[in-house]
Design an enzyme around this catalytic site. Structure first.
Site, PDB file in Angstrom:
ATOM      1  N   ARG A 143      -3.660   2.405 -10.469  1.00  0.00           N
ATOM      2  CA  ARG A 143      -4.326   3.532 -11.119  1.00  0.00           C
ATOM      3  C   ARG A 143      -3.642   3.747 -12.469  1.00  0.00           C
ATOM      4  O   ARG A 143      -2.485   3.359 -12.653  1.00  0.00           O
ATOM      5  CB  ARG A 143      -4.217   4.796 -10.268  1.00  0.00           C
ATOM      6  CG  ARG A 143      -4.822   4.665  -8.871  1.00  0.00           C
ATOM      7  CD  ARG A 143      -4.601   5.951  -8.082  1.00  0.00           C
ATOM      8  NE  ARG A 143      -5.175   5.896  -6.742  1.00  0.00           N
ATOM      9  CZ  ARG A 143      -4.525   5.516  -5.649  1.00  0.00           C
ATOM     10  NH1 ARG A 143      -3.242   5.149  -5.739  1.00  0.00           N
ATOM     11  NH2 ARG A 143      -5.120   5.487  -4.472  1.00  0.00           N
ATOM     12  N   LYS A 177      -0.400   7.688  -5.286  1.00  0.00           N
ATOM     13  CA  LYS A 177      -1.039   8.979  -5.049  1.00  0.00           C
ATOM     14  C   LYS A 177      -0.519   9.574  -3.750  1.00  0.00           C
ATOM     15  O   LYS A 177      -0.346   8.874  -2.759  1.00  0.00           O
ATOM     16  CB  LYS A 177      -2.548   8.752  -4.963  1.00  0.00           C
ATOM     17  CG  LYS A 177      -3.397   9.987  -5.023  1.00  0.00           C
ATOM     18  CD  LYS A 177      -4.866   9.563  -5.053  1.00  0.00           C
ATOM     19  CE  LYS A 177      -5.795  10.760  -5.084  1.00  0.00           C
ATOM     20  NZ  LYS A 177      -7.209  10.335  -5.104  1.00  0.00           N
ATOM     21  N   ARG A 208      -9.059  -1.640 -11.738  1.00  0.00           N
ATOM     22  CA  ARG A 208      -8.615  -1.546 -10.343  1.00  0.00           C
ATOM     23  C   ARG A 208      -9.743  -1.987  -9.401  1.00  0.00           C
ATOM     24  O   ARG A 208      -9.502  -2.706  -8.429  1.00  0.00           O
ATOM     25  CB  ARG A 208      -8.180  -0.109 -10.044  1.00  0.00           C
ATOM     26  CG  ARG A 208      -7.751   0.165  -8.601  1.00  0.00           C
ATOM     27  CD  ARG A 208      -7.218   1.601  -8.509  1.00  0.00           C
ATOM     28  NE  ARG A 208      -7.180   2.114  -7.158  1.00  0.00           N
ATOM     29  CZ  ARG A 208      -6.144   1.993  -6.333  1.00  0.00           C
ATOM     30  NH1 ARG A 208      -5.071   1.309  -6.727  1.00  0.00           N
ATOM     31  NH2 ARG A 208      -6.177   2.520  -5.121  1.00  0.00           N
ATOM     32  N   HIS A 248      -4.593   2.515  -0.049  1.00  0.00           N
ATOM     33  CA  HIS A 248      -5.559   3.377   0.630  1.00  0.00           C
ATOM     34  C   HIS A 248      -5.064   3.738   2.023  1.00  0.00           C
ATOM     35  O   HIS A 248      -4.588   2.874   2.764  1.00  0.00           O
ATOM     36  CB  HIS A 248      -6.919   2.672   0.744  1.00  0.00           C
ATOM     37  CG  HIS A 248      -7.650   2.561  -0.546  1.00  0.00           C
ATOM     38  ND1 HIS A 248      -8.690   1.672  -0.754  1.00  0.00           N
ATOM     39  CD2 HIS A 248      -7.493   3.225  -1.724  1.00  0.00           C
ATOM     40  CE1 HIS A 248      -9.142   1.792  -1.984  1.00  0.00           C
ATOM     41  NE2 HIS A 248      -8.430   2.734  -2.590  1.00  0.00           N
TER      42      HIS A 248
END
Length: 432
Positions: A249, A273, A382, A405
């Site tokens: 990202r 994240k 990405r 993820h």
């Protein structure tokens, strides 16, 4: 531009909420008030004189502002006047001291702390306590403020799930916000109820939900990526190589530090994240470029030290932790900003990392120059990283780990960006 005091901002917000002005016009009224106060200060006019308002509108005419804008500005200033004194008309307003000080204190200084201000501050404290990102802090605080305006400044402790239900329906029906914005509002207000108001949110039924459209990510071909790279200059070309080569990202890439690169193992540590770290393979083709960048950073840091500058900004409490360490040992940003930033608190110059907007503008310009018709952004690289790995028959679970993820269902979206392959390739019945 003049800075409007916080006490005045609070009072003006209350005036707006008690007026007949539409909610979506609040931001424009605040803008016009700021312009008016700045105009009065610049030309030494009284802040609460009808003549000042007349001259301000005349100035707007000279600046070729439309009649509707002039009317909007006049109404915003008249609303401000109504809070100065309880006069029926602007012409009756008198000023005891024409030379109002720069801080502009037309309202009483004995302002009781507003319950909503306390509540919003509590949201910020709760978010900081949980180490959520600054973007989450900004978003959740904003939704709480919007709920405040929607409920006409109803006391926070008096709020009910029905208020939230009406607000979410208003967003979908009147404001026509996207599904993601409505979901973000729901999550922000859920956090507000649970952790600030200490109330159970309850089940909210019957809310009109914004329709979520099926989203298929934009993916660039390898040839298109190479073309974009040819139209990028340093350091933006290296940023894009990391975005595509490691599936990062944008904020992950710009927050990289020198210590995150392990050239011996060929791995890059990514601080992702939700405070989740992961490792990804370093692309062999840019290994020399990465080492050159590190040498640039070291040389830049050495130059700053010789010139008496104090180093770089570091997040959270890392800087305090290393206060006593030699400045040569403090971890450096991999992409430090070119310009120094002056810190008034310490009377020192520091460097920060490259800003996201600089990269976004560079990519937008390069895509346009490459004559690529796809709507490509920094995040597109990405998407391309994941799609190209899937196209190369990499396992979906492996791609999930590389992207960071939590749920494989998020990664499954990339199955729609590549052609499905079976033992016998699917063909159209017309081609059989």
């Amino acid at each position: 531009m003049i800075k409007v005091p916080e006490a005045l901002q609070k009072k003006y917000n209350l005036l707006l909420m008690n007026s007949d002005i539409a909610l979506d016009q609040y931001v424009h009224c605040k803008k016009w008030l700021r312009y008016y106060l700045d105009f009065c200060k610049k030309y030494s006019h009284s802040y609460t004189d009808a003549k000042s308002l007349f001259l301000f509108v005349e100035k707007l005419k000279q600046k070729a502002q439309t009649p509707s804008q002039q009317s909007q500005a006049k109404k915003a200033v008249e609303l401000y006047y109504s809070g100065v004194e309880k006069s029926e008309s602007v012409s009756e307003i008198t000023v005891s001291d024409p030379d109002i000080c720069e801080e502009i204190k037309p309202f009483s200084s004995d302002v009781i702390d507003d319950p909503w201000d306390i509540a919003v501050d509590s949201i910020k404290n709760e978010i900081k306590l949980r180490h959520y990102s600054k973007k989450t802090l900004k978003a959740y605080s904003l939704w709480a403020e919007k709920l405040r305006y929607f409920t006409k400044n109803k006391l926070p402790e008096s709020l009910t799930p029905e208020d939230v239900k009406a607000f979410l329906t208003f967003l979908a029906v009147k404001k026509k916000v996207s599904a993601s914005s409505q979901n973000q509002a729901f999550n922000g207000l859920l956090f507000f109820f649970r952790h600030v108001l200490k109330k159970e949110f309850g089940k909210i039924d019957g809310v009109v939900r914004a329709k979520r459209k099926t989203y298929i990510p934009v993916v660039l071909s390898r040839e298109e990526i190479d073309c974009i790279l040819q139209n990028l200059q340093y350091p933006f070309d290296l940023v894009v190589k990391l975005l595509y080569g490691c599936g990062l990202r944008l904020f992950e890439c710009l927050n990289l530090r020198v210590k995150d690169f392990n050239f011996d193992a060929g791995l890059l540590t990514v601080h992702g994240k939700g405070k989740k770290d992961r490792t990804v393979p370093l692309p062999e083709t840019i290994r020399n470029d990465l080492k050159t960048q590190i040498n640039r950073v070291i040389a830049l840091h050495d130059t700053d030290l010789k010139d008496g500058y104090s180093g770089v900004f570091l997040p959270d409490r890392i800087e305090k932790k290393y206060t006593g360490a030699p400045k040569e040992l403090i971890w450096q940003w991999f992409f430090p900003a070119r310009e120094l930033t002056f810190v008034s608190e310490t009377n020192e110059y520091r460097r920060y990392h490259l800003h996201e907007t600089h990269v976004q503008k560079a990519i937008k310009w390069a895509v346009r120059k490459s004559k690529i018709l796809k709507r490509a952004s920094a995040h597109t690289f990405r998407h391309s990283f994941a799609s190209h790995l899937l196209q190369a028959n990499y396992d979906i679970r492996t791609i999930q780990e590389l992207l960071g993820h939590s749920d494989v269902r998020t990664t499954m979206i990339y199955t729609h960006t590549v052609k499905s392959r079976t033992i016998k390739e699917t063909k159209s019945p017309l081609d059989l």
